[in-house]
Design an enzyme around this catalytic site. Structure first.
Site, mmCIF file in Angstrom:
data_model
loop_
_atom_site.group_PDB
_atom_site.id
_atom_site.type_symbol
_atom_site.label_atom_id
_atom_site.label_comp_id
_atom_site.label_asym_id
_atom_site.label_seq_id
_atom_site.Cartn_x
_atom_site.Cartn_y
_atom_site.Cartn_z
ATOM 1 N N ALA A 272 24.338 23.568 68.824
ATOM 2 C CA ALA A 272 23.288 21.622 69.131
ATOM 3 C C ALA A 272 24.592 20.725 68.802
ATOM 4 O O ALA A 272 25.901 21.180 68.122
ATOM 5 C CB ALA A 272 22.134 21.513 68.722
ATOM 6 N N MET A 273 24.973 20.208 69.967
ATOM 7 C CA MET A 273 25.883 18.919 69.691
ATOM 8 C C MET A 273 25.550 17.989 69.706
ATOM 9 O O MET A 273 25.012 17.281 70.934
ATOM 10 C CB MET A 273 27.155 19.378 70.147
ATOM 11 C CG MET A 273 28.389 18.214 70.441
ATOM 12 S SD MET A 273 28.702 18.143 68.450
ATOM 13 C CE MET A 273 29.247 16.977 68.213
ATOM 14 N N HIS A 307 17.501 17.141 64.499
ATOM 15 C CA HIS A 307 19.336 16.525 63.330
ATOM 16 C C HIS A 307 19.677 16.039 64.431
ATOM 17 O O HIS A 307 20.561 15.770 64.083
ATOM 18 C CB HIS A 307 19.753 17.921 63.233
ATOM 19 C CG HIS A 307 20.547 18.425 62.827
ATOM 20 N ND1 HIS A 307 21.477 18.809 61.512
ATOM 21 C CD2 HIS A 307 22.070 18.172 63.473
ATOM 22 C CE1 HIS A 307 23.068 18.793 61.013
ATOM 23 N NE2 HIS A 307 23.155 18.503 62.346
ATOM 24 N N GLU A 308 20.174 16.320 65.665
ATOM 25 C CA GLU A 308 21.278 15.630 66.799
ATOM 26 C C GLU A 308 20.671 14.635 66.796
ATOM 27 O O GLU A 308 21.716 13.785 67.302
ATOM 28 C CB GLU A 308 21.270 16.662 67.671
ATOM 29 C CG GLU A 308 21.130 17.527 67.992
ATOM 30 C CD GLU A 308 22.875 18.332 67.164
ATOM 31 O OE1 GLU A 308 23.301 17.557 67.487
ATOM 32 O OE2 GLU A 308 22.382 18.978 66.127
ATOM 33 N N GLU A 330 27.656 16.056 58.236
ATOM 34 C CA GLU A 330 26.080 16.583 58.059
ATOM 35 C C GLU A 330 24.651 17.216 57.589
ATOM 36 O O GLU A 330 23.964 17.375 57.835
ATOM 37 C CB GLU A 330 27.236 18.413 59.098
ATOM 38 C CG GLU A 330 28.181 18.285 60.240
ATOM 39 C CD GLU A 330 27.285 17.985 61.471
ATOM 40 O OE1 GLU A 330 26.000 18.369 60.950
ATOM 41 O OE2 GLU A 330 27.762 18.154 61.903
HETATM 42 ZN ZN LIG Z 1 25.146 18.075 62.793
#
Ligand SMILES: [Zn+2]
Length: 855
Positions: A272-273, A307-308, A330
């Site tokens: 994902a981004m 997370h995103e 990250e």
């Molecule tokens: Zn990330």
């Protein structure tokens, strides 16, 4: 960085962007796009040339206009493919001040999953439908529009898309204006974004459906997906709304922009981004049906969404100054996702699951070819090489270690301080340590510098000194470099339990020269990495080790038991103990109830199984059956309605192991029945159904193989499709296996999945070498077809080829086929393969003796 590197990879700061007005007209059928941009810039010193980033773009030309009516033409555009730059030569000097740069350009919608690219899927009428979408991190915004494509050159983005009227178009901001043009197309204007980095810009255009918005503390959030998949969006909306509210509270800052769309794409190279407000995903990372998916599959979605969203603040609002800071971006999102999911589903015990990730990092970080978490980054390849286990998992693990050492509340307050200090700005890693240090008064920067700037980690030895105190010393855990002198400042929690049951836990810092701690009583049971949280391995002296065995082990937390098994297997891999002694050691875990502990035991046993043939293998299988049966019998073969997810997951894991590793005829028959039932829509627990798909494949015939392919296409959810797809790599018939390999270069397998399918095929116990040969023989086609960031996966299965001649073939191949965007990861893969070759040489004889009829 030398001055040369600096000039080579960093744009001059003479002209700085403030706001991009971008207008893009993608033509989905033709596979191309036309764009114009009007970029408000500050010219800081007089220039006769503007240098910005552009790759594979055709820039027709443009001009500069000044706020006071001046105009300077661009007389020449020179593209330098090597530095990925456009030099815009001006026909007169532009003086300092505010200007607007106007450029016209065009480009192709590529098939490489980077920049502005095409994703395709089968429409309702069977034809191919196209989605035009973007992925820019790290340095691919320059493929979609000429830009100052560096993370600290933040600007506002005002995006306008001109598209066919039946298409859905999304970007970072909400749509604020829609006009129909004379030619029937619509012109969609999106609200200006906050000031942000180019790598976070996104636009997506296609026949997408959108869910109704859900309100997440005042922020509308939706899921976009290809037609018909709406029923799979509810879970992501729920975890998304939870996480968004939870982060706003944790960070103490409201969501920094206007809306959040989560977009599921059929073709996507990454998981994902975190594009601001316009987050893109692989379908399997977003769309899921909780009723038919496993705990692990749901956890993947929950963790990815969280997370995103964690990045919307940490990454998007406060951004690394340069790509050397990527690891923190990250690692932090990985860590925060765990916190948010833990708050969402405490029953999932995600920090216990995270131990698996920590193990993966410990294994890589023990190699001679490990790296420091942070390192100087010059080129795009340097930056791309950072997206690895050490960044995400070691990084996440050391943040957890720091949080637990400082205390969760103090840690959070430090994060709040950091975000407030730097919002809308860019930072270096030490800015975070400094904020935490200001908040807590602890030497955070000094501690963390030892973890960030040095590769590897320590083995902590614990013994009772002559004076009766506990003595802790450290040396690097590095089998290949026994004399390494590296030292760390090691936060460590130490728990002591006295014979009358009193428990105390001390937080200590083990420095270069060690640490001491008084014993609470001479006979205390000592756990040196209480909670299993520090990024270390532990060695106890004989007295202390003896006290931890037997009944004391039951008093250990799951993570502490996990760490014992993890250290035991590491000792097998590094040669300090034997594989057969590991097998004896885990016999003590027959009544273990924790999923991650079992997963780890089974990982070790699967390796042992690879090193055995003939009668010893039969006896090993007897041993596995004996080890697993008590637990399976306790759990039974059917899930009860009120059972926790983790119990169901454990049943699936053990049942699969009993059938595959234990070769248990009854389990195999049971699994075949369940697979048929589940495929026919029967009510089978997802964990058993998922395990059954794997088990049947390992004994499958041509009929099964054909049915599996059918399910890859007909599966109702992405998870079901992927279960069947990856299970195809477990068939043991060479002809079927070869046909699978061939399909990875055809439209039967999406390029986003094919590298991982080939990697899985390489792990096939009996046929892995065929997969490797296929990969090597078709290397050029693979390089051409797969995303650059996924190429390293093709090598990742190599360590499962543990015969010396296999190792030599792999190593030789890569001397002439380097992977520059993942050079260090390749070195690590090759080193691990050599380690497993050596392990095999030791273990084959040892295990054959241990599992022989005569013993
Ligand atoms: Zn990330």
């Amino acid at each position: 960085m030398t001055e040369d590197d600096e000039q080579r990879y960093r744009l001059p700061r003479t002209v700085m962007p403030r706001r991009y007005g971008l207008v893009l007209e993608p033509d989905l059928a033709a596979g191309s796009f036309v764009g114009t941009e009007d970029v408000a810039v500050d010219v800081r010193e007089a220039v006769s040339e503007i240098v910005m980033n552009a790759v594979d773009l055709d820039i027709a030309g443009g001009y500069l206009t000044s706020e006071d009516g001046g105009r300077v033409e661009i007389s020449e555009v020179r593209l330098d493919p090597e530095t990925e730059r456009a030099h815009l030569v001006l026909d007169a000097q532009a003086d300092p001040g505010g200007w607007t740069l106007h450029l016209d350009f065009r480009g192709e919608l590529n098939d490489k999953l980077v920049g502005f690219y095409r994703s395709t899927y089968q429409g309702p009428d069977g034809g191919t439908e196209v989605i035009a979408t973007t992925h820019f991190e790290a340095t691919d915004a320059r493929r979609a529009f000429p830009s100052w494509d560096e993370p600290d050159l933040k600007a506002v983005f005002g995006v306008t898309l001109i598209v066919a009227p039946d298409l859905t178009a999304l970007s970072n901001g909400p749509e604020i204006q829609r006009t129909t043009l004379d030619d029937g197309r619509v012109r969609l204007v999106f609200a200006d974004t906050m000031s942000m980095s180019t790598y976070l810009v996104a636009f997506v255009v296609g026949h997408l459906e959108l869910t109704d918005p859900v309100d997440a503390g005042g922020v509308p959030t939706r899921v976009a997906h290809v037609p018909g998949k709406g029923p799979l969006a509810a879970f992501a909306l729920e975890i998304g709304a939870h996480s968004l509210k939870w982060f706003a509270e944790y960070y103490g800052i409201p969501y920094p922009d206007a809306k959040v769309d989560h977009i599921a794409l059929p073709d996507f190279a990454q998981g994902a981004m975190e594009n601001l407000g316009c987050i893109t995903y692989r379908e399997a990372a977003l769309l899921v049906d909780p009723a038919t998916s496993t705990h692990g599959e749901q956890l993947d979605v929950a963790e990815t969404v969280a997370h995103e969203l964690a990045h919307m603040w940490f990454g998007d609002l406060v951004t690394m100054r340069w790509w050397n800071g990527l690891w923190l971006n990250e690692a932090f999102a990985t860590f925060m996702a765990m916190l948010a999911v833990d708050a969402y589903r405490p029953d999932w015990e995600v920090w216990n699951q995270f131990a698996r990730s920590r193990s993966a990092a410990l294994e890589v970080d023990a190699l001679a070819s490990t790296r420091s978490i942070e390192y100087p980054v010059h080129s795009p390849d340097d930056a791309n090489g950072m997206f690895d286990t050490l960044t995400y998992l070691k990084g996440g693990a050391i943040l957890r270690m720091l949080e637990q050492y400082l205390g969760a509340d103090r840690f959070r307050d430090g994060i709040r301080r950091y975000l407030r200090q730097h919002e809308h700005g860019n930072t270096e890693t030490h800015d975070l340590w400094d904020a935490l240090e200001e908040e807590t008064g602890e030497p955070v920067r000094r501690i963390m510098d030892t973890w960030i700037w040095q590769g590897g980690y320590p083995l902590i030895s614990v013994n009772i000194a002559d004076d009766g105190t506990l003595r802790f010393s450290q040396r690097r855990y590095s089998p290949s470099r026994p004399d390494d002198e590296t030292k760390w400042a090691v936060p460590l929690l130490v728990r002591q339990t006295t014979s009358d049951g009193r428990e105390t836990t001390d937080a200590i810092l083990v420095e270069a020269d060690g640490a001491t701690l008084p014993m609470r009583s001479p006979d205390a049971v000592v756990v040196a990495n209480a909670g299993g949280i520090s990024f270390v391995r532990v060695w106890y002296d004989e007295v202390l080790a003896g006290r931890l065995a037997g009944s004391a082990m039951r008093a250990l937390s799951p993570l502490e038991r996990y760490a014992l098994v993890d250290d035991a297997w590491a000792a097998v891999v590094d040669g300090s103990t034997t594989a057969s002694s590991f097998c004896r050691f885990v016999e003590g875990f027959a009544d273990e109830t924790e999923l991650p502990v079992w997963q780890l035991i089974l990982t070790g046993l699967s390796w042992c199984d690879r090193f055995l043939e003939g009668e010893p293998r039969d006896l090993f299988r007897d041993y596995v059956r004996k080890l697993l049966h008590p637990s399976i019998d306790r759990l039974g073969w059917e899930a009860s309605p009120d059972e926790p997810d983790l119990v169901r997951a454990l049943r699936g894991t053990l049942a699969q192991a009993l059938a595959v590793l234990g070769d248990d005829p009854e389990a195999k028959a049971q699994m075949r029945e369940l697979e048929g039932e589940a495929r026919g829509g029967g009510d089978v627990d997802a964990h058993l159904a998922s395990a059954a798909v794997q088990v049947v494949a390992t004994n499958g015939d041509g009929g099964d193989f054909a049915r599996y392919w059918q399910m890859v296409h007909d599966g109702v959810t992405p998870q079901e499709q992927l279960r069947y797809l990856y299970a195809l790599a477990r068939f043991r018939d060479p002809e079927l296996f070869d046909s699978l390999l061939a399909s990875t270069l055809t439209d039967d397998v999406r390029p986003q999945d094919a590298p991982f399918l080939l990697a899985t095929a390489t792990t096939n116990r009996d046929l892995g070498e065929r997969a490797w040969r296929f990969i090597a023989e078709h290397w050029d086609a693979e390089m051409d077809r797969f995303a650059a960031s996924n190429i390293i996966s093709l090598a990742s299965g190599a360590r499962f080829l543990s015969l010396p001649e296999q190792q030599r073939a792999v190593e030789e191949f890569f001397t002439t086929h380097p992977i520059p965007q993942a050079g260090l990861m390749l070195d690590q893969t090759l080193e691990r393969q050599r380690i497993y070759v050596a392990l095999r040489e030791r273990a084959e004889k040892d295990l054959a003796q241990s599992f022989s009829g005569s013993s």
